[in-house]
Write a protein that holds these residues in place. Sequence first.
Motif, PDB file in Angstrom:
ATOM      1  N   LEU A 219      -4.544  -1.803 -11.389  1.00 42.02           N
ATOM      2  CA  LEU A 219      -5.544  -1.215 -10.502  1.00 42.02           C
ATOM      3  C   LEU A 219      -5.947   0.190 -10.945  1.00 42.02           C
ATOM      4  CD1 LEU A 219      -4.409  -2.315  -6.930  1.00 42.02           C
ATOM      5  CD2 LEU A 219      -6.169  -3.321  -8.394  1.00 42.02           C
ATOM      6  N   LYS A 220      -4.979   0.969 -11.366  1.00 43.64           N
ATOM      7  CA  LYS A 220      -5.298   2.323 -11.846  1.00 43.64           C
ATOM      8  C   LYS A 220      -6.266   2.257 -13.030  1.00 43.64           C
ATOM      9  CE  LYS A 220      -1.841   5.280 -12.185  1.00 43.64           C
ATOM     10  NZ  LYS A 220      -0.472   5.795 -12.465  1.00 43.64           N
ATOM     11  N   GLU A 221      -6.012   1.341 -13.935  1.00 49.26           N
ATOM     12  CA  GLU A 221      -6.894   1.192 -15.103  1.00 49.26           C
ATOM     13  C   GLU A 221      -8.269   0.687 -14.670  1.00 49.26           C
ATOM     14  OE1 GLU A 221      -7.107  -1.439 -19.239  1.00 49.26           O
ATOM     15  OE2 GLU A 221      -5.177  -1.165 -18.210  1.00 49.26           O
ATOM     16  N   ALA A 222      -8.289  -0.273 -13.742  1.00 43.41           N
ATOM     17  CA  ALA A 222      -9.562  -0.838 -13.296  1.00 43.41           C
ATOM     18  C   ALA A 222     -10.416   0.208 -12.593  1.00 43.41           C
ATOM     19  CB  ALA A 222      -9.300  -2.017 -12.364  1.00 43.41           C
TER      20      ALA A 222
ATOM     21  N   GLU B  48       4.741  -2.916 -10.036  1.00 47.90           N
ATOM     22  CA  GLU B  48       4.338  -1.901 -11.009  1.00 47.90           C
ATOM     23  C   GLU B  48       3.208  -2.396 -11.896  1.00 47.90           C
ATOM     24  OE1 GLU B  48       8.046  -1.103 -12.889  1.00 47.90           O
ATOM     25  OE2 GLU B  48       8.908  -0.159 -11.108  1.00 47.90           O
ATOM     26  N   ALA B  49       3.242  -3.686 -12.253  1.00 43.35           N
ATOM     27  CA  ALA B  49       2.164  -4.249 -13.062  1.00 43.35           C
ATOM     28  C   ALA B  49       0.843  -4.228 -12.300  1.00 43.35           C
ATOM     29  CB  ALA B  49       2.515  -5.677 -13.476  1.00 43.35           C
ATOM     30  N   GLY B  50       0.895  -4.548 -11.009  1.00 44.72           N
ATOM     31  CA  GLY B  50      -0.316  -4.513 -10.196  1.00 44.72           C
ATOM     32  C   GLY B  50      -0.876  -3.113 -10.060  1.00 44.72           C
ATOM     33  N   LEU B  51      -0.007  -2.155  -9.834  1.00 44.55           N
ATOM     34  CA  LEU B  51      -0.447  -0.769  -9.710  1.00 44.55           C
ATOM     35  C   LEU B  51      -1.088  -0.283 -11.003  1.00 44.55           C
ATOM     36  CD1 LEU B  51      -0.642   1.975  -8.344  1.00 44.55           C
ATOM     37  CD2 LEU B  51       1.741   2.400  -8.989  1.00 44.55           C
TER      38      LEU B  51
ATOM     39  N   GLY C 199       0.813  -1.205   0.000  1.00 40.62           N
ATOM     40  CA  GLY C 199       0.000   0.000   0.000  1.00 40.62           C
ATOM     41  C   GLY C 199       0.849   1.259   0.000  1.00 40.62           C
ATOM     42  N   TYR C 200       1.929   1.251   0.770  1.00 46.53           N
ATOM     43  CA  TYR C 200       2.825   2.412   0.785  1.00 46.53           C
ATOM     44  C   TYR C 200       3.468   2.630  -0.589  1.00 46.53           C
ATOM     45  CZ  TYR C 200       2.526   3.059   5.832  1.00 46.53           C
ATOM     46  OH  TYR C 200       2.073   3.339   7.101  1.00 46.53           O
ATOM     47  N   LYS C 201       3.747   1.544  -1.294  1.00 44.35           N
ATOM     48  CA  LYS C 201       4.327   1.666  -2.636  1.00 44.35           C
ATOM     49  C   LYS C 201       3.306   2.216  -3.629  1.00 44.35           C
ATOM     50  CE  LYS C 201       7.818  -2.013  -2.484  1.00 44.35           C
ATOM     51  NZ  LYS C 201       8.275  -3.275  -3.134  1.00 44.35           N
ATOM     52  N   TRP C 202       2.047   1.851  -3.443  1.00 46.01           N
ATOM     53  CA  TRP C 202       1.023   2.163  -4.436  1.00 46.01           C
ATOM     54  C   TRP C 202       0.251   3.450  -4.163  1.00 46.01           C
ATOM     55  CZ3 TRP C 202      -1.708  -3.279  -5.025  1.00 46.01           C
ATOM     56  CH2 TRP C 202      -0.875  -4.120  -5.792  1.00 46.01           C
ATOM     57  N   ARG C 203       0.336   3.979  -2.957  1.00 44.22           N
ATOM     58  CA  ARG C 203      -0.590   5.062  -2.612  1.00 44.22           C
ATOM     59  C   ARG C 203      -0.337   6.332  -3.408  1.00 44.22           C
ATOM     60  NH1 ARG C 203       0.793   7.686   3.120  1.00 44.22           N
ATOM     61  NH2 ARG C 203      -1.472   7.637   3.225  1.00 44.22           N
ATOM     62  N   GLN C 204       0.894   6.539  -3.884  1.00 48.28           N
ATOM     63  CA  GLN C 204       1.157   7.706  -4.728  1.00 48.28           C
ATOM     64  C   GLN C 204       0.369   7.620  -6.027  1.00 48.28           C
ATOM     65  OE1 GLN C 204       3.458  10.128  -3.530  1.00 48.28           O
ATOM     66  NE2 GLN C 204       2.674  11.462  -5.150  1.00 48.28           N
ATOM     67  N   GLY C 205       0.295   6.413  -6.593  1.00 50.96           N
ATOM     68  CA  GLY C 205      -0.455   6.211  -7.831  1.00 50.96           C
ATOM     69  C   GLY C 205      -1.946   6.053  -7.620  1.00 50.96           C
ATOM     70  N   LEU C 206      -2.360   5.750  -6.387  1.00 53.33           N
ATOM     71  CA  LEU C 206      -3.775   5.587  -6.048  1.00 53.33           C
ATOM     72  C   LEU C 206      -4.101   6.465  -4.838  1.00 53.33           C
ATOM     73  CD1 LEU C 206      -3.955   1.682  -6.329  1.00 53.33           C
ATOM     74  CD2 LEU C 206      -4.930   3.322  -7.949  1.00 53.33           C
ATOM     75  N   PRO C 207      -4.009   7.778  -5.003  1.00 51.12           N
ATOM     76  CA  PRO C 207      -4.117   8.690  -3.853  1.00 51.12           C
ATOM     77  C   PRO C 207      -5.485   8.714  -3.199  1.00 51.12           C
ATOM     78  CG  PRO C 207      -4.127   9.930  -5.906  1.00 51.12           C
ATOM     79  CD  PRO C 207      -3.806   8.512  -6.266  1.00 51.12           C
TER      80      PRO C 207
END
Length: 213
Positions: A207-210, A201-204, A36-44
């Motif tokens: 999720l952004k697209e979804a 990165e693939a997961g992020l 979550g800490y890795k992804w939260r910038q891309g999923l604010p």
Amino acid sequence: MLTSERLPPLSGCPPRQLVILLHGLGADGRDMIELGYKWRQGLPHSMFLAPDAPDPCDMSPFGRQWFSLMDRRTAVMAAAADVAAVQLAEFIRAGMDGAGLTSDDVAIVGFSQGMMMAMQVGLAWDRPLAAIVGYSGALLAGPVRRPMPNTPILLVQGEDDEIIPFSAHEHAIESLRMLGVEPKTLSLPGLGHMINDPASEAGLSFLKEAFAR
């Protein structure tokens, strides 16, 4: 109710999405909340919840388990996973209700045994979810379930996984296709039983697209 690690939206606003992060055998929510800490910038606008599995691990002096692996027959593991799935589904619905979100605002992400639980719960959900992302795991449900056809699924597997054989990844893809679901897949040469930067990165990106849909 399951206990969990919680990471609020980076935006500081009420959550628009909910990402459930499910850990593997012998770990706990603290391990998966790091994603979550890795992804939260891309999923604010996403809130991340990483629940602890209900039981202490019976194969390790530390960590938790969603179900025991002492008996690895598929039917036995699937039945035990169904028991844990009831608690997990209640936890997810409580998170949705608390944030005022609906199923299409929710993504379930799992690693190893957590991936098995993500599929066990996500495929049985009564409405399409935003996404299911499975890392280094297997599909216990087999061809008996009828997943929501509009839930996007990403399966990521290391080709050199020493814990979950690559054949389990191939079996999961085949089983989903038998049910009329075409998952997006990513196999990573040289990767063992872990989530490395390309896998993260693939997961992020998925999720952004979804969530954008």
